[in-house]
Motif scaffolding. Structure first.
Motif, short mmCIF file in Angstrom:
data_model
loop_
_atom_site.label_atom_id
_atom_site.label_comp_id
_atom_site.label_asym_id
_atom_site.label_seq_id
_atom_site.Cartn_x
_atom_site.Cartn_y
_atom_site.Cartn_z
N ASN A 142 0.81 -1.21 0.00
CA ASN A 142 0.00 0.00 0.00
C ASN A 142 0.85 1.27 0.00
O ASN A 142 0.41 2.31 -0.51
N GLU A 143 2.05 1.17 0.55
CA GLU A 143 2.95 2.32 0.49
C GLU A 143 3.30 2.65 -0.96
O GLU A 143 3.37 3.84 -1.35
N GLU A 144 3.52 1.63 -1.76
CA GLU A 144 3.81 1.84 -3.17
C GLU A 144 2.61 2.45 -3.89
O GLU A 144 2.72 3.38 -4.70
N SER A 147 2.10 6.00 -2.86
CA SER A 147 3.09 6.90 -3.45
C SER A 147 2.74 7.31 -4.87
O SER A 147 3.15 8.37 -5.34
N TYR A 156 -4.57 4.34 3.49
CA TYR A 156 -3.21 4.05 3.93
C TYR A 156 -3.08 4.20 5.44
O TYR A 156 -2.47 3.36 6.11
N THR A 160 -2.12 1.42 8.28
CA THR A 160 -0.98 1.69 9.17
C THR A 160 -1.38 1.52 10.63
O THR A 160 -0.64 0.93 11.44
#
Length: 335
Positions: A142-144, A147, A156, A160
């Motif tokens: 999900n970070e990708e 981004s 996100y 987290t």
């Protein structure tokens, strides 16, 4: 007490020899008397009074609380190996053994169950760790996506927070496992120590039963081939324990003669020396034996100083009763 006497008889014989010859003897020669003394070795002995005693006796008792159901013998009765002596009610000991065995089973069960809580927590920690790893992988993906704008900030942030929550839950589980493991280990050690004490106590109780040498569950029989009941000190219905002897039996094969030797003759006595014993109760028999023990001290007795000695007999029989008074003769010429 009769004092020992030393008897010595010395016999001498003289023979007078006269010689005659066919040849003529000069007048100056005189016939001489020749006397030769022949000594017969002295036959010496020390005489004393003695008494028939036994060196081996056995007290019949049990090392626990018990009730006497039946006594099969009386004082003065002769016994042989296998003869019944006494029958006990040993229910108190049997109850103690049963109670101990039950407590041992319960303690062993507690020890086994104590392991399950740790195993369950270990499984929970393992599952939690797997779930946390899955969430971390999702978060990395999900970070990708975040981004490049493929997911929203809210999505996100939610993931987290979920990962953080899972980390906190996992840490609590790990701490709980550590605490529970220490607690269970302490409880297990206490239970193992308790189990050891219980097993020691059970062994002690079983040894008490074993030492009684019971036959048919609760009977004591004679282990002596030839014995006599010297005393019965309890009666049927009495409660006894290790401090109370029910009866005493004497091994007749351990009979010896104890005699008192006057101090002036003790230097002539030694171990292994032959002896003869007679009794008025057995007038036609002389018992042969030998000295096996000389006391290392003198004692005062009847106004005299004497030294006790012990004599074993080679041909002991049933006619020579315990406590019989006997006459003892120690043969000194055998030294």
């Amino acid at each position: 007490m009769k004092r020992g006497y030393l008897y010595a008889v010395v016999l001498a014989a003289g023979v007078f020899l006269v010689g005659c010859g066919a040849a003529e003897v000069p007048e100056s020669a005189e016939a001489a008397d020749m006397t030769e003394a022949i000594e017969v070795p002295a036959i010496e002995s020390v005489e004393a009074y003695g008494i028939v005693e036994a060196t081996d006796e056995q007290g019949i008792s049990v090392d626990f609380d018990a009730r006497i159901n039946k006594i099969y013998v009386k004082a003065g009765e002769r016994i042989s190996s296998g003869d019944k002596l006494v029958d006990f009610d040993i229910s108190v000991l049997e109850d103690e053994i049963a109670s101990q065995e039950m407590e041992i089973e319960e303690t062993e069960f507690e020890i086994r169950n104590g392991d399950y809580s740790v195993e369950r927590l270990e499984l929970d920690v393992e599952n939690s760790s797997a779930e946390l790893e899955d969430l971390k992988k999702r978060l990395a993906r999900n970070e990708e996506l975040f981004s490049v704008g493929a997911i929203s900030q809210e999505t996100y942030d939610t993931l987290t927070e979920e990962v953080g929550q899972k980390k906190r839950e996992h840490a609590k589980l790990v701490l709980n496992l550590k605490s529970t493991r220490a607690q269970v280990e302490g409880e297990q050690n206490a239970l193992r120590n308790k189990l050891e004490r219980l097993n020691d106590e059970l062994q002690r109780l079983n040894e008490k039963y074993s030492k009684a040498n019971f036959v048919n569950g609760n009977q004591i029989v004679s282990k002596i081939d030839k014995g006599v009941v010297s005393e019965v000190s309890a009666k049927e219905g009495d409660y006894v324990d290790r401090e109370i002897s029910v009866m005493t039996i004497v091994d007749l094969d351990s009979r010896i003669v104890r005699a008192d030797i006057a101090e002036e003759f003790i230097s002539r006595i030694y171990e292994g020396q032959k002896a003869e014993v007679t009794s008025q109760a057995v007038p036609d028999k002389v018992y042969s034996g030998h000295v096996v023990r000389i006391w290392g001290t003198s004692v005062k007795k009847g106004g005299e100083t004497i030294v006790p000695i012990e004599i074993t007999l080679d041909d002991m029989d049933d006619e020579l009763f315990l406590n019989f008074n006997v006459d003892v003769k120690i043969l000194l010429e055998d030294k």
